[in-house]
Design a protein around this motif. Structure first.
Motif, PDB file in Angstrom:
ATOM      1  N   ILE A   1       0.834  -1.206   0.000  1.00  0.00           N
ATOM      2  CA  ILE A   1       0.000   0.000   0.000  1.00  0.00           C
ATOM      3  C   ILE A   1       0.873   1.263   0.000  1.00  0.00           C
ATOM      4  CG2 ILE A   1      -1.649   1.309   1.399  1.00  0.00           C
ATOM      5  CD1 ILE A   1      -2.749  -1.574   2.234  1.00  0.00           C
TER       6      ILE A   1
ATOM      7  N   ARG B   1       1.516   7.459  -6.557  1.00  0.00           N
ATOM      8  CA  ARG B   1       0.551   8.523  -6.879  1.00  0.00           C
ATOM      9  C   ARG B   1       1.128   9.861  -6.418  1.00  0.00           C
ATOM     10  NH1 ARG B   1      -4.776   6.309  -4.240  1.00  0.00           N
ATOM     11  NH2 ARG B   1      -5.912   7.825  -5.485  1.00  0.00           N
TER      12      ARG B   1
ATOM     13  N   PRO C   1      10.527   9.564  -7.268  1.00  0.00           N
ATOM     14  CA  PRO C   1       9.366   8.696  -7.540  1.00  0.00           C
ATOM     15  C   PRO C   1       8.185   9.476  -8.111  1.00  0.00           C
ATOM     16  CG  PRO C   1      10.296   8.222  -5.384  1.00  0.00           C
ATOM     17  CD  PRO C   1      11.036   9.400  -5.909  1.00  0.00           C
ATOM     18  N   ALA C   2       7.981  10.698  -7.590  1.00  0.00           N
ATOM     19  CA  ALA C   2       6.850  11.492  -8.070  1.00  0.00           C
ATOM     20  C   ALA C   2       7.036  11.862  -9.534  1.00  0.00           C
ATOM     21  CB  ALA C   2       6.712  12.749  -7.215  1.00  0.00           C
TER      22      ALA C   2
ATOM     23  N   ALA D   1       6.198   8.912 -11.543  1.00  0.00           N
ATOM     24  CA  ALA D   1       4.754   8.652 -11.525  1.00  0.00           C
ATOM     25  C   ALA D   1       4.021   9.447 -12.591  1.00  0.00           C
ATOM     26  CB  ALA D   1       4.192   8.971 -10.143  1.00  0.00           C
TER      27      ALA D   1
ATOM     28  N   HIS E   1      -5.604  -1.954  -2.575  1.00  0.00           N
ATOM     29  CA  HIS E   1      -4.325  -1.555  -1.999  1.00  0.00           C
ATOM     30  C   HIS E   1      -4.111  -0.056  -2.060  1.00  0.00           C
ATOM     31  CE1 HIS E   1      -2.363  -5.747  -2.200  1.00  0.00           C
ATOM     32  NE2 HIS E   1      -2.753  -5.453  -0.989  1.00  0.00           N
ATOM     33  N   GLN E   2      -5.022   0.676  -2.663  1.00  0.00           N
ATOM     34  CA  GLN E   2      -4.807   2.120  -2.694  1.00  0.00           C
ATOM     35  C   GLN E   2      -6.021   2.928  -2.276  1.00  0.00           C
ATOM     36  OE1 GLN E   2      -3.915   2.430  -7.023  1.00  0.00           O
ATOM     37  NE2 GLN E   2      -5.632   3.862  -6.979  1.00  0.00           N
ATOM     38  N   ILE E   3      -7.196   2.301  -2.282  1.00  0.00           N
ATOM     39  CA  ILE E   3      -8.410   3.077  -2.005  1.00  0.00           C
ATOM     40  C   ILE E   3      -8.509   3.434  -0.521  1.00  0.00           C
ATOM     41  CG2 ILE E   3     -10.936   2.952  -1.976  1.00  0.00           C
ATOM     42  CD1 ILE E   3     -10.725   1.305  -4.572  1.00  0.00           C
ATOM     43  N   PHE E   4      -8.716   4.713  -0.227  1.00  0.00           N
ATOM     44  CA  PHE E   4      -8.860   5.116   1.177  1.00  0.00           C
ATOM     45  C   PHE E   4      -9.817   6.287   1.362  1.00  0.00           C
ATOM     46  CE2 PHE E   4      -6.743   9.215   1.574  1.00  0.00           C
ATOM     47  CZ  PHE E   4      -6.127   9.297   0.332  1.00  0.00           C
TER      48      PHE E   4
ATOM     49  N   GLU F   1     -10.826  10.252  -4.102  1.00  0.00           N
ATOM     50  CA  GLU F   1      -9.824   9.218  -4.382  1.00  0.00           C
ATOM     51  C   GLU F   1      -9.022   9.582  -5.629  1.00  0.00           C
ATOM     52  OE1 GLU F   1      -9.405   6.405  -2.357  1.00  0.00           O
ATOM     53  OE2 GLU F   1      -7.612   6.166  -3.587  1.00  0.00           O
ATOM     54  N   VAL F   2      -9.738  10.024  -6.651  1.00  0.00           N
ATOM     55  CA  VAL F   2      -9.059  10.356  -7.910  1.00  0.00           C
ATOM     56  C   VAL F   2      -8.241  11.636  -7.747  1.00  0.00           C
ATOM     57  CG1 VAL F   2      -9.423  10.877 -10.361  1.00  0.00           C
ATOM     58  CG2 VAL F   2     -10.829   9.163  -9.236  1.00  0.00           C
TER      59      VAL F   2
ATOM     60  N   PHE G   1      -6.615  12.577  -5.231  1.00  0.00           N
ATOM     61  CA  PHE G   1      -5.465  12.395  -4.332  1.00  0.00           C
ATOM     62  C   PHE G   1      -4.130  12.593  -5.070  1.00  0.00           C
ATOM     63  CE2 PHE G   1      -2.398   9.348  -2.383  1.00  0.00           C
ATOM     64  CZ  PHE G   1      -2.276   9.941  -1.147  1.00  0.00           C
ATOM     65  N   GLY G   2      -3.998  11.983  -6.228  1.00  0.00           N
ATOM     66  CA  GLY G   2      -2.743  12.075  -6.986  1.00  0.00           C
ATOM     67  C   GLY G   2      -2.412  13.504  -7.372  1.00  0.00           C
TER      68      GLY G   2
ATOM     69  N   ASN H   1      -1.246  15.697  -4.625  1.00  0.00           N
ATOM     70  CA  ASN H   1       0.146  15.467  -4.211  1.00  0.00           C
ATOM     71  C   ASN H   1       1.121  16.258  -5.075  1.00  0.00           C
ATOM     72  OD1 ASN H   1      -0.661  13.680  -2.237  1.00  0.00           O
ATOM     73  ND2 ASN H   1      -0.593  11.930  -3.631  1.00  0.00           N
ATOM     74  N   PHE H   2       0.692  16.571  -6.294  1.00  0.00           N
ATOM     75  CA  PHE H   2       1.568  17.337  -7.185  1.00  0.00           C
ATOM     76  C   PHE H   2       1.287  18.836  -7.097  1.00  0.00           C
ATOM     77  CE2 PHE H   2       1.847  13.111  -8.973  1.00  0.00           C
ATOM     78  CZ  PHE H   2       3.208  13.007  -9.178  1.00  0.00           C
TER      79      PHE H   2
ATOM     80  N   SER I   1      -7.411   6.739 -10.965  1.00  0.00           N
ATOM     81  CA  SER I   1      -6.569   7.402  -9.961  1.00  0.00           C
ATOM     82  C   SER I   1      -5.151   7.657 -10.458  1.00  0.00           C
ATOM     83  CB  SER I   1      -6.471   6.549  -8.686  1.00  0.00           C
ATOM     84  OG  SER I   1      -7.745   6.279  -8.226  1.00  0.00           O
TER      85      SER I   1
ATOM     86  N   LEU J   1      -3.084  11.578 -13.603  1.00  0.00           N
ATOM     87  CA  LEU J   1      -1.749  12.189 -13.653  1.00  0.00           C
ATOM     88  C   LEU J   1      -1.260  12.320 -15.099  1.00  0.00           C
ATOM     89  CD1 LEU J   1      -0.102  10.250 -10.669  1.00  0.00           C
ATOM     90  CD2 LEU J   1      -1.042  12.556 -10.660  1.00  0.00           C
TER      91      LEU J   1
END
Lengths: 262, 581
Positions: free
Chosen positions: A165, A172, B388-389, B392, B404-407, B414-415, B417-418, B421-422, B465, B469
């Protein structure tokens, strides 16, 4: 990469009766609990090193080396902030660097490391089934014993899932290292929620699978493996009684403390 | 040698299973998951259960061993008898000796530290004495082909071996019926073959089996196929009859067997069980095609493609892997001197057995792992020098499990979120979310709770998601695992559209028809080494390579090769036949 700690080596420690192994874990915790002084903690530490050598458990200690290092280091540093006794040796802002705070901090660090080491040794030499059986013999109800031992099996699965995770969120563009200590903890929310949801789902699946395989059918399930009590078990038991008594004596006599200010 | 016959209990009377008017509504659901389902299974019969996700297949399976209503809240009505005994008032554990259940998630049904103990687990639970357990363990392991594995850690087994072990553990109790709920969903082709070979073997030994499965080809050997639709039995009959009703199957979200579907499109009324039968039926209906038959499919004439290959590669290398090797700490080499170029617009399928290094290779590309030797170049830059970003934004990776990624609390969040972060502006985030949700067909669900979406929708949400990007390359790890046929088609249509929009696609898959229908290039890995990198048609002509990698061409491709051509899809083959007839 193996995610479980059990290492099948067939040494005499591995072959000990499960109840003796559960008792050994208890005695290790007991011994460490009663003393604070690093020198007093040394004998039980040496016993653990000896067992690690005997059982070839070093790969597990190597895997967890950073955890051990962080535990000792952070505990020592933390107690130099909070344990404010003894004459100051060096003036460092926030810290109280004295002989006592150093001894106490290092002692606490070693204590935690020894608790962890005892657990690692136990899991390196004890199968889940033996753990359950050992708990059953000391009158822990089967369901409770099974749940405890199963939780040990699940922890590595959850760690594995958490690593995936973290990777998924990093991809992302998420940076877990941004901000101060509190912000960093908060930033783990996108990991905690999927881990928690996954754990619930897995626990539910596992519970269904367990019952579908007859779990709960009998209050006294039989055991496939026979665990006879051998002379080695009696010797080990006597040794553990002695070790436990020694540590209680160290506490009782004050020899396990860190000095006059204890 | 002892076989499964030795561990199967005495014949449980005339009916193994008797289900009468079973209806179940989950707590809080607005409609029943099962509606008045009734059927009888004779002793020794094998029933294949099919249907779309949510049709009620797993609900039915859980009713058979009392997980429903014991485990799940809801309203249960109806009667179920196993070997003549009603299940009413029994607990799940009481039913265990009568009905053995094998679940899809093999990790969640193994609890022990060695194989013999795993088989003994259920026997311990029912209080069996040690001598009897000893007598049953070896025959159970022999029945599933795991004799000699007694002291192995179950976690060290392959997926197929784990599922066979799960079957052995239920066999040891000698149940009247074994229910297998999508037992091969997470397995590679080799694991699937192992499990279905075992099912066929158990079938010949007279065990009563209920097998839930998405792939119709795997259920041809069943006595009956039962197709569920919205909780009701849409059709129940012999495979030949049920599989002939292709329109009904497709309406139920079930993929009809490729051979039968092809014959129907050619106007031939037959339901072949294998490629030979299909071949004969076509020659009978189209005698002129007899001349094209190839005795040996290795014949060079078999390499003639129907010339419909599509190639959208732009020719410029967007990403290059140069001589990359990698090992996990202290372990053997997982990747061995891999070279790979991905061009803009490529559509590549990476295939290979479990443990061949597919996912490790993908993680090297996106920077989750660093090569021990060699390098990864993205857009001319060494990936090792990229954050890493930064990676991505160029290459997105969709994990096999969307959970493993949904929160987040809503699909929109959710969409978003990415891009958040940028540090993108709110307006831009909104625009991109709309675009990504539109692409995956989830725009109307933007305010929904992502945890309440279906598996297929969650998988598409995971794509959205990372799509948000605007990456130039998308890696999807097993994008169709656990989805029904309808969801698989929808997912792959989305991936194809993205590819047509210029995004390079890399899918990691075990599914032959996905490779045949969607990919334009195949990379085959074996033990960390790249052993094939080329066109899809060329790949499916490499018989020895396919065999040694436990991969196989889709049946329609095998059939086409008998006629000296190589068709990748049913439509392609039908067009070819009609063109020559």
């Amino acid at each position: 990469m193996p995610i479980y700690l059990y290492i099948d080596r067939g040494t005499f420690v591995h072959r000990l009766h499960p109840t003796v192994k559960v008792f050994a874990l208890f005695v290790m915790f007991w011994s460490v609990y009663w003393v604070d002084n690093p020198i007093a903690l040394a004998p039980v530490g040496l016993v653990m090193l000896w067992i690690a050598q005997l059982t070839d458990s070093w790969p597990n200690f190597y895997r967890l080396r950073w955890l051990f290092a962080i535990l000792v280091f952070t505990t020592t540093i933390a107690w130099m902030v909070f344990y404010r006794r003894g004459a100051v040796l060096v003036n460092v802002p926030i810290f109280h660097v004295s002989r006592l705070s150093l001894v106490f901090g290092v002692g606490r660090g070693i204590k935690l490391a020894e608790l962890l080491a005892a657990s690692v040794l136990f899991l390196s030499t004890t199968k889940i089934e033996e753990f359950t059986y050992g708990l059953q013999r000391i009158r822990v109800p089967y369901r409770v014993g099974f749940a405890i031992s199963l939780s040990f099996r699940l922890v590595p699965l959850f760690i594995d899932s958490a690593v995936t995770i973290v990777d998924a969120q990093r991809l992302r563009g998420y940076d877990f290292n941004e901000g101060g200590p509190i912000e960093r903890v908060r930033r783990y929310v996108p990991v905690v929620i999927p881990v928690f949801m996954g754990a619930l789902r897995k626990a539910n699946n596992m519970a269904m699978a367990l019952e579908a395989r007859g779990f709960g059918f009998s209050h006294e399930p039989t055991t496939f493996i026979d665990y006879p009590v051998t002379p080695a078990d009696i010797t080990a038991f006597a040794f553990l009684i002695g070790l436990g008594a020694l540590y209680f004596m160290l506490y009782w006599t004050g020899l396990g403390g860190i000095g006059p200010l204890k | 040698m002892k076989t499964a016959a030795h561990i199967v209990s005495a014949t449980p009377g005339p009916h193994a299973v008797w289900v009468q008017g079973v209806t179940f509504t989950y707590h809080g659901a607005d409609r029943p998951a099962l509606r008045a389902v009734s059927f009888v299974q004779s002793a020794g019969e094998m029933i294949g259960v099919m249907g779309a996700s949510g049709a009620g297949k797993s609900t039915l399976a859980k009713c058979l061993n009392r997980i429903i209503p014991e485990f799940e809240d809801g309203d249960f009505r109806g009667t179920i008898e196993i070997a003549g005994e009603p299940l009413e008032h029994l607990r799940v554990c009481d039913v265990a000796p009568k009905v053995g259940m094998v679940f899809q998630d093999f990790e969640s049904q193994l609890f022990s530290t060695n194989v013999a103990h795993e088989v003994a687990f259920a026997m311990e639970q029912v209080g069996m004495d040690r001598a009897e357990m000893d007598r049953r363990i070896i025959p159970a392991l022999e029945a599933v082909g795991l004799r000699g594995f007694e002291h192995r850690d179950p976690m060290s087994l392959s997926g197929g071996e784990k599922q066979r072990l799960a079957i052995a553990s239920v066999l040891a109790l000698r149940p009247a019926v074994i229910v297998l709920d999508e037992p091969t969903t997470d397995l590679d082709p080799e694991g699937r073959a192992e499990v279905f070979e075992l099912i066929a073997k158990l079938r010949t030994q007279g065990l009563s089996l209920i097998v839930i499965e998405h792939e119709s080809e795997e259920l041809r050997a069943a006595d009956r196929i039962m197709v569920l639709r919205e909780g009701e039995i849409a059709v129940d009959g012999p495979p030949a009859e049920v599989f002939a009703r292709t329109d009904l199957l497709m309406g139920c979200g079930v993929r009809p067997p490729g051979l039968g579907h092809a014959l129907k499109l050619l106007g031939i009324d037959a339901q072949p069980e294998n490629v030979e039968q299909a071949c004969d039926a076509i020659v009978r209906a189209y005698p002129r095609l007899a001349a094209t038959l190839v005795d040996n499919i290795a014949d060079p004439r078999a390499s003639e493609p129907p010339a419909t290959a599509e190639n959208a590669s732009t020719g410029s290398a967007f990403m290059a892997i140069e001589d990359v090797s990698f090992s996990y700490a202290g372990g053997p080499r997982v990747l061995d001197s891999i070279d790979l170029r991905v061009e803009g617009g490529d559509f590549i399928a990476i295939v290979g057995q479990n443990g061949s290094g597919k996912t490790t290779l993908a993680k090297q590309i996106v920077g989750l792992l660093q090569p021990a030797t060699g390098r990864v170049i993205i857009e001319g830059k060494n990936r090792a020098q990229m954050r890493p970003a930064e990676t991505a934004r160029e290459v997105a990776y969709v994990f096999q499990n969307p959970d493993h990624q949904i929160f987040a609390a809503t699909v929109q969040e959710e969409v978003a979120f990415g891009p958040r972060n940028f540090g993108l502006a709110d307006g831009e985030i909104r625009r991109r979310c709309d675009e990504a949700l539109e692409a995956v067909g989830l725009l109307s669900e933007r305010q929904s709770d992502p945890f309440l979406l279906s598996k297929g929708e969650r998988q598409r949400l995971a794509v959205a998601s990372v799509l948000v990007l605007r990456p130039r390359m998308l890696i999807l790890d097993e994008p169709t695992t656990g989805l029904d046929h309808r969801e698989q088609l929808r997912m792959m249509a989305l991936v194809r559209d993205l590819n047509r929009a210029g995004i390079a696609i890399v899918i990691i898959t075990h599914t032959p028809w996905l490779v045949a229908e969607y990919a334009r290039r195949v990379v085959l890995l074996r033990k960390g080494a790249k052993i094939f990198d080329g066109g899809v048609r060329e790949f499916f002509m490499q018989d020895e390579l396919l065999r040694s990698s436990s991969f196989r061409a889709p049946e329609i491709t095998e059939l086409s090769r008998r006629f000296g051509t190589l068709a990748l899809t049913t439509d392609e083959f039908v067009a070819w036949v009609k063109g020559r007839a």
